[in-house]
Design an enzyme around this catalytic site. Sequence first.
Site, short mmCIF file in Angstrom:
data_model
loop_
_atom_site.label_atom_id
_atom_site.label_comp_id
_atom_site.label_asym_id
_atom_site.label_seq_id
_atom_site.Cartn_x
_atom_site.Cartn_y
_atom_site.Cartn_z
N CYS A 1 -22.34 -64.28 -11.42
CA CYS A 1 -20.86 -63.63 -10.81
C CYS A 1 -21.95 -63.28 -9.21
CB CYS A 1 -20.36 -62.42 -11.37
SG CYS A 1 -19.31 -61.38 -10.59
N GLU B 1 -15.80 -67.50 -7.64
CA GLU B 1 -16.88 -68.37 -7.99
C GLU B 1 -16.15 -69.76 -7.61
OE1 GLU B 1 -20.09 -69.25 -9.27
OE2 GLU B 1 -19.35 -67.64 -10.81
#
Length: 224
Positions: free
Chosen positions: A2, A104
């Site tokens: 992340c 992402e």
Amino acid sequence: MCGRFTLTAPEKEILFEFGLHDLPVDYMPRFNIAPGQNIWSIIHDGERKRAGLLQWGLIPPWAKDPKIGYKMINARSETAHEKPSFKHSMSKKRCLIIADSFYEWKKEKEKKQPVRIFPQDRKLFAFAGLWEKWKQEEEERFTCTILTKEANEFMGRIHERMPVILPKSMEEEWIKPVKRDPGEVHQFLEQLTMEDLESYPVSTLVNSAKNESKDCIRPLTEME
């Protein structure tokens, strides 16, 4: 992994959602939060929950060079309890990292398409985080990392890893101010359930941390 997320909700919604009295410094919505920056986090000081800013990228207390934090923006939940960098934090320095979505990059042929991802049924949530205090001579920093895990079926279509999002019912337990065996904390993380997620593609504006506007979260279809 992340490496980018957002926190765009109004301050009053954050206070209400997490049962906080106040935010100690001025709050501004963020549309493209990046490693190395200060991020809103919550700990329990033994008397009450307290919100504050932690630098994203954990610096272990024993580190001589604070730049190591840039390599520790994430900690693998599967092995963090075994790692010297994270064992101490797993035991007694657990925090909530407040967010309302994360980004992402999905591989599509010869390019990587940024995607914004968020839970279906709630606007605000918390990543499971770890924090540390680092001090060297007169310099002092409070830093954190976001725990990650193997992607679930939904996220697997986008990326192989994903952040650990705590179920609302488990947030208080995660930051409970008690010392725990790191292995016990590992088991806690392994047993967490995950709610359904949604996503949509966004502009490559988010590729640069210099870009910080509502256009970062705007669906790509609205940008064309």
